[in-house]
Design a protein around this motif. Structure first.
Motif, PDB file in Angstrom:
ATOM      1  N   UNK A  60       0.839  -1.190   0.000  1.00 61.14           N
ATOM      2  CA  UNK A  60       0.000   0.000   0.000  1.00 61.14           C
ATOM      3  C   UNK A  60       0.878   1.245   0.000  1.00 61.14           C
ATOM      4  N   UNK A  61       0.384   2.341  -0.551  1.00 62.65           N
ATOM      5  CA  UNK A  61       1.202   3.551  -0.587  1.00 62.65           C
ATOM      6  C   UNK A  61       1.323   4.202   0.784  1.00 62.65           C
ATOM      7  N   UNK A  62       2.448   4.860   0.977  1.00 61.70           N
ATOM      8  CA  UNK A  62       2.641   5.720   2.134  1.00 61.70           C
ATOM      9  C   UNK A  62       2.696   7.138   1.597  1.00 61.70           C
ATOM     10  N   UNK A  63       1.770   7.970   2.023  1.00 63.49           N
ATOM     11  CA  UNK A  63       1.733   9.351   1.573  1.00 63.49           C
ATOM     12  C   UNK A  63       1.925  10.330   2.707  1.00 63.49           C
ATOM     13  N   UNK A  64       2.497   9.853   3.803  1.00 63.36           N
ATOM     14  CA  UNK A  64       2.719  10.695   4.971  1.00 63.36           C
ATOM     15  C   UNK A  64       4.170  10.589   5.403  1.00 63.36           C
ATOM     16  N   UNK A  65       4.615  11.581   6.122  1.00 65.96           N
ATOM     17  CA  UNK A  65       5.981  11.586   6.630  1.00 65.96           C
ATOM     18  C   UNK A  65       6.102  10.626   7.809  1.00 65.96           C
ATOM     19  N   UNK A  66       7.320  10.327   8.178  1.00 66.76           N
ATOM     20  CA  UNK A  66       7.574   9.497   9.348  1.00 66.76           C
ATOM     21  C   UNK A  66       7.902   8.066   8.981  1.00 66.76           C
ATOM     22  N   UNK A  67       8.725   7.443   9.798  1.00 65.72           N
ATOM     23  CA  UNK A  67       9.143   6.059   9.550  1.00 65.72           C
ATOM     24  C   UNK A  67       7.970   5.093   9.515  1.00 65.72           C
ATOM     25  N   UNK A  68       6.906   5.413  10.241  1.00 69.30           N
ATOM     26  CA  UNK A  68       5.729   4.548  10.277  1.00 69.30           C
ATOM     27  C   UNK A  68       4.589   5.110   9.434  1.00 69.30           C
ATOM     28  N   UNK A  69       4.912   6.098   8.598  1.00 70.70           N
ATOM     29  CA  UNK A  69       3.917   6.703   7.707  1.00 70.70           C
ATOM     30  C   UNK A  69       2.758   7.290   8.517  1.00 70.70           C
TER      31      UNK A  69
END
Length: 85
Positions: A65-74
């Motif tokens: 699934x895409x990650x569209x957020x910052x951070x190591x854990x999205x």
């Protein structure tokens, strides 16, 4: 976010001026080595434009699934950046 236990072998970065990532105006870059990449003009981005960014990891199970957020854990803010290319 999760690799399901399999090694991640590449990433796909998608970028768009629209946060809904319409197919007709979304660019992509496949990254096959390393875990960082800086999008450039040769990738299809224009200078001084705000882009939304999402990343897909790939392993033997396919793209996740895409990650569209910052951070190591999205789990951070929506990933967006004004280009300088």
């Amino acid at each position: 976010m999760s690799d399901g236990g399999a090694i991640i072998s590449k990433y796909k970065i998608e970028f768009s001026q629209d946060s809904s990532f319409p197919v007709s105006s979304t660019g992509e870059k496949l990254v096959t080595s390393g875990s960082t990449y800086t999008l450039q003009g040769s990738d299809g981005i224009a200078a001084n434009v705000n882009y939304y960014i999402r990343v897909f990891a790939y392993n033997t199970e396919g793209f996740g699934n895409p990650c569209g957020s910052a951070g190591e854990l999205c789990d951070g803010a929506v990933a967006q950046q004004i280009s300088t290319a």
